[in-house]
Design an enzyme around this catalytic site. Structure first.
Site, PDB file in Angstrom:
ATOM      1  N   HIS A 207      32.095 -20.204  -7.100  1.00  0.00           N
ATOM      2  CA  HIS A 207      32.467 -18.782  -7.120  1.00  0.00           C
ATOM      3  C   HIS A 207      33.354 -18.488  -8.333  1.00  0.00           C
ATOM      4  O   HIS A 207      34.256 -19.254  -8.628  1.00  0.00           O
ATOM      5  CB  HIS A 207      33.212 -18.429  -5.821  1.00  0.00           C
ATOM      6  CG  HIS A 207      33.415 -16.964  -5.614  1.00  0.00           C
ATOM      7  ND1 HIS A 207      34.337 -16.239  -6.333  1.00  0.00           N
ATOM      8  CD2 HIS A 207      32.803 -16.085  -4.787  1.00  0.00           C
ATOM      9  CE1 HIS A 207      34.279 -14.973  -5.943  1.00  0.00           C
ATOM     10  NE2 HIS A 207      33.359 -14.842  -5.009  1.00  0.00           N
ATOM     11  N   CYS A 245      29.132 -13.433  -8.096  1.00  0.00           N
ATOM     12  CA  CYS A 245      29.939 -12.413  -7.414  1.00  0.00           C
ATOM     13  C   CYS A 245      30.132 -11.260  -8.389  1.00  0.00           C
ATOM     14  O   CYS A 245      30.899 -11.362  -9.342  1.00  0.00           O
ATOM     15  CB  CYS A 245      31.280 -13.001  -6.977  1.00  0.00           C
ATOM     16  SG  CYS A 245      32.320 -11.775  -6.141  1.00  0.00           S
ATOM     17  N   TYR A 331      36.922  -6.787   4.727  1.00  0.00           N
ATOM     18  CA  TYR A 331      35.867  -7.356   5.569  1.00  0.00           C
ATOM     19  C   TYR A 331      35.623  -6.565   6.857  1.00  0.00           C
ATOM     20  O   TYR A 331      35.345  -7.136   7.909  1.00  0.00           O
ATOM     21  CB  TYR A 331      36.162  -8.831   5.870  1.00  0.00           C
ATOM     22  CG  TYR A 331      35.950  -9.694   4.658  1.00  0.00           C
ATOM     23  CD1 TYR A 331      34.665 -10.034   4.251  1.00  0.00           C
ATOM     24  CD2 TYR A 331      37.020 -10.129   3.875  1.00  0.00           C
ATOM     25  CE1 TYR A 331      34.451 -10.793   3.119  1.00  0.00           C
ATOM     26  CE2 TYR A 331      36.810 -10.894   2.736  1.00  0.00           C
ATOM     27  CZ  TYR A 331      35.524 -11.223   2.371  1.00  0.00           C
ATOM     28  OH  TYR A 331      35.317 -11.976   1.239  1.00  0.00           O
TER      29      TYR A 331
HETATM   30 MN    MN Z   1      32.896 -12.866  -3.994  1.00  0.00          MN
END
Ligand code: MN
Length: 355
Positions: A207, A245, A331
């Site tokens: 990531h 990402c 989230y």
């Molecule tokens: Mn991410």
């Protein structure tokens, strides 16, 4: 592509699995064992329990996000081989349970950082914001206090209290670790684990940095196309791959997302799809997924993914908090569900226009 949703487990997530299941077109979740500290072996029984719980909700466990890399490996201390052996055991155990993708990162101390986790937008929704001006007036240890004070009681991944309580020790571990040394330590790690991944059929997906530039002077080696290519060149294998990402890389206007996808496309093993809005020099907020809401052209990004033939797992990344939901910052269910539906619409249109 398979459509996923990040889910923190029955105990760690505010969103029940049956709500995730009701998102149209969803295939599964990307899960984790919350509470596992970096360096601990993930036991088969624990992985199987997670898998069973996901499958009992009629969803597939599409991958793991993340298996954290211990600081001894990243800093290259004498204990690293012990922790690499543990990591290898975790890869083998995940493989035995049928897990084929692991997202991970190789960042000293800060996995991600923001300066406001509940910035109120004009419409009353809440966004995560990063502002370098704020960071410039902080000590690195203040970042922990800030994140914890705004976490709404949720355990935020990468900000485990057990690890961060030893902050000074942790900083000392990275004393003298430059970008070059950090990269060499990643090389050492990948050369040990990728042969195992090949044998076990588990794809790694590193990531990028969030934000994609240096903060508090710690080295960063996953911040732009050049960095990513360097990492892919360590071992040329489909198992040594990337998490694309868009909101992390895209937070630097110099990162051309379409170009990045075209150059590293075949090594993208996982996609985090989200938008950010530039608010100034090294200042941005996370927005709704639509191109019109942020600074990234999400249509162009999805089109590039189709052009390079990406067929792995894609999930909506951080969204805003909307409709008064009580959720982990970034989230919530509402905005990510809207985000995935929008993203699926982009994909359907692009695919049908090709024919
Ligand atoms: Mn991410």
């Amino acid at each position: 592509m398979k459509w996923g949703f990040r889910w923190y487990g029955e105990k760690g997530d505010s969103i029940p699995l049956n709500h995730v299941r009701q998102i149209p077109g969803i295939n599964g979740v990307v899960g984790t064992l919350l509470g596992k500290l970096p360096g601990e072996v993930w036991e088969i029984s624990e992985i199987q329990e997670l898998k069973n719980s996901v499958e009992s909700g009629d969803l597939e466990l599409l991958g793991i996000e993340s298996v954290a890399v211990h600081d001894a490996i990243k800093a290259g201390t004498s204990e690293r081989d012990y922790y690499i052996d543990n990591y290898i055991q975790t890869i083998k155990n995940l493989s035995q349970c049928g897990i084929r993708m692991i997202c991970y990162s190789f960042k000293p101390i800060f996995g991600w950082a923001k300066t406001d986790l509940s910035f109120e937008n004009e419409d009353g929704s809440l966004s995560l914001v990063y502002d370098q001006e704020v960071v410039n007036h902080m000590q690195a240890s203040d970042m922990f206090k800030l994140i914890h004070s705004q976490s709404k009681g949720f355990d935020l991944p990468g900000w485990e209290e057990e690890r961060l309580n030893k902050f000074d020790e942790l900083v000392a571990t990275y004393d003298g670790v430059t970008e070059e040394i950090l990269f060499n330590n990643l090389t050492y790690f990948l050369k040990k684990i990728i042969p195992v991944c090949e044998e076990m059929d588990v794809k790694m997906a590193i990531h990028p940095d969030d934000p994609p530039y240096e903060i508090f002077g710690f080295p960063r080696i996953t911040k732009n196309l050049e960095d990513l290519k360097k990492i892919l060149n360590i071992i040329d294998s489909p198992y040594n791959g990337l998490t694309l990402c868009t909101g992390s890389l895209g937070a630097n206007p110099d990162n051309d997302m379409v170009k990045i996808i075209h150059e590293v496309g075949e090594k993208i093993n996982f996609v985090h799809f989200r938008n950010v809005k530039f608010l100034g020099e090294r200042k941005f907020k996370e927005t709704a997924h639509l191109s019109s809401e942020g600074s990234l052209d999400m249509f162009a990004i999805m089109k590039a993914l189709v052009e390079v033939g990406f067929d792995g797992v894609i999930r909506p990344d951080h969204g805003r908090t909307v409709w008064g939901e009580i959720a982990m910052p970034g989230y919530g269910l509402g905005d990510r569900a809207m985000g995935i539906t929008y993203s699926q619409g982009l994909l359907e249109a692009i695919q049908k226009m090709k024919n």
